[in-house]
Design a protein around this motif. Structure first.
Motif, PDB file in Angstrom:
ATOM      1  N   LEU A   2       0.822  -1.201   0.000  1.00 20.00           N
ATOM      2  CA  LEU A   2       0.000   0.000   0.000  1.00 20.00           C
ATOM      3  C   LEU A   2       0.861   1.258   0.000  1.00 20.00           C
ATOM      4  O   LEU A   2       0.525   2.254  -0.651  1.00 20.00           O
ATOM      5  N   CYS A   3       1.973   1.221   0.729  1.00 19.76           N
ATOM      6  CA  CYS A   3       2.885   2.374   0.747  1.00 19.76           C
ATOM      7  C   CYS A   3       3.512   2.574  -0.631  1.00 19.76           C
ATOM      8  O   CYS A   3       3.700   3.715  -1.076  1.00 19.76           O
ATOM      9  N   ALA A   4       3.862   1.484  -1.320  1.00 21.11           N
ATOM     10  CA  ALA A   4       4.428   1.592  -2.657  1.00 21.11           C
ATOM     11  C   ALA A   4       3.409   2.202  -3.614  1.00 21.11           C
ATOM     12  O   ALA A   4       3.758   3.047  -4.461  1.00 21.11           O
ATOM     13  N   LEU A   5       2.157   1.810  -3.505  1.00 19.45           N
ATOM     14  CA  LEU A   5       1.107   2.366  -4.362  1.00 19.45           C
ATOM     15  C   LEU A   5       0.863   3.843  -4.036  1.00 19.45           C
ATOM     16  O   LEU A   5       0.643   4.659  -4.940  1.00 19.45           O
ATOM     17  N   ALA A   6       0.900   4.196  -2.741  1.00 22.01           N
ATOM     18  CA  ALA A   6       0.742   5.596  -2.360  1.00 22.01           C
ATOM     19  C   ALA A   6       1.883   6.433  -2.922  1.00 22.01           C
ATOM     20  O   ALA A   6       1.686   7.574  -3.375  1.00 22.01           O
ATOM     21  N   SER A   7       3.078   5.859  -2.912  1.00 19.42           N
ATOM     22  CA  SER A   7       4.227   6.544  -3.495  1.00 19.42           C
ATOM     23  C   SER A   7       4.027   6.773  -4.991  1.00 19.42           C
ATOM     24  O   SER A   7       4.321   7.851  -5.519  1.00 19.42           O
ATOM     25  N   ALA A   8       3.491   5.770  -5.684  1.00 14.60           N
ATOM     26  CA  ALA A   8       3.242   5.899  -7.123  1.00 14.60           C
ATOM     27  C   ALA A   8       2.220   6.994  -7.408  1.00 14.60           C
ATOM     28  O   ALA A   8       2.360   7.749  -8.380  1.00 14.60           O
ATOM     29  N   VAL A   9       1.188   7.095  -6.565  1.00 11.57           N
ATOM     30  CA  VAL A   9       0.180   8.143  -6.748  1.00 11.57           C
ATOM     31  C   VAL A   9       0.822   9.520  -6.595  1.00 11.57           C
ATOM     32  O   VAL A   9       0.571  10.434  -7.393  1.00 11.57           O
ATOM     33  N   CYS A  10       1.670   9.682  -5.589  1.00 14.32           N
ATOM     34  CA  CYS A  10       2.343  10.969  -5.377  1.00 14.32           C
ATOM     35  C   CYS A  10       3.271  11.304  -6.541  1.00 14.32           C
ATOM     36  O   CYS A  10       3.243  12.421  -7.080  1.00 14.32           O
TER      37      CYS A  10
END
Length: 275
Positions: A2-10
């Protein structure tokens, strides 16, 4: 994950803002890397906002790199192009073709497969030789920028893209090579300087690529540079593994996610809009 996906969104949202700012900044002289371009871009509010999102994304990236394998984080970061495409479609009214929507779906499917197959991060701490090697690669990224201006247009774009990808890859690996964050340990760890030099060089090369040359080619090069190399380092030298019996699913998921990102490479550059 989930943190990796949040990073991708940012990162994906930030790239839209930064690309618009880089294109709006006054052009410099020559065709290679222009260090002053960063100064000119910083006068654009969109670029500053993008940097803020990059900072938040980096925090999420560090957390992800400390909990899941590098190959999963790298694929998720490449998926930021899917985020960029969706943001451009919604906010900038960019039309996505059916094939491009299919690429977005492929990225999502690939990441889902990786999420199912990924195990915990590798338990190996990494050798001093690997730390120094990362610093050497980071310095080499600066060298790529120094010679990029001598290459023809398409070759220049590919060199800038690969160079920026290698720089971001150095950041991914270096995060895993920093175990002690006390001031004394940080100052004596080559990985600390590799992270700083690699990240700074990657931003410089990417900003230059956004303003000149074929951004599609540059972005494709960046995706390859920031995913394949770090994934191999994680598996070979840091002990990253998959869940038992799901190695094939991780390979397929990684390939599908990266292929989908490459199909969206044109979104490494956001279309120009009115102020």
């Amino acid at each position: 994950m989930l943190c990796a996906l949040a990073s991708a969104v940012c990162f994906g949202t930030a790239s839209v803002l930064q690309a618009m700012a880089a294109r709006a900044a006054p052009p410099g002289t020559g065709s290679g890397v222009d260090p002053a371009l960063l100064v000119r871009a910083l006068r654009q509010w969109r670029y500053v906002a993008g940097l803020g999102l990059d900072g938040v994304g980096f925090v999420f990236q560090v957390v992800a790199l400390r909990s899941i394998p590098i190959y999963a984080v790298g694929a998720a970061l490449a998926a930021s192009l899917a985020v960029t495409a969706v943001v451009a479609a919604r906010l900038l009214r960019v039309r996505l073709s059916g094939a491009e929507w299919g690429a977005v779906a492929a990225v999502c499917a690939g990441l889902a497969m990786l999420a199912l197959a990924s195990g915990a991060e590798g338990s190996r701490a990494g050798s001093d030789a690997l730390r120094w090697a990362m610093l050497g690669v980071a310095v080499g990224v600066l060298g790529v920028g120094a010679v990029a201006g001598r290459l023809p247009g398409r070759g220049r774009a590919l060199a800038l893209g690969l160079g920026s990808g290698f720089g971001f890859g150095v950041v991914e690996v270096s995060v895993r090579l920093i175990d002690d964050v006390s001031p004394g340990a940080l100052l004596t760890n080559p990985a600390t300087f590799a992270l700083l030099v690699g990240g700074g060089a990657a931003f410089l090369l990417l900003t230059s690529a956004l303003q000149r040359g074929s951004v599609t080619v540059a972005t494709a090069g960046m995706v390859i540079g920031e995913t394949v190399g770090p994934a191999l380092v994680g598996v070979i030298w840091l002990g990253d593994r998959t869940r038992a019996g799901l190695g094939w699913l991780a390979v397929v998921g990684f390939g599908v996610a990266v292929a989908g990102a490459l199909a969206l490479a044109r979104f490494g550059e956001a279309p120009a809009t009115q102020e």
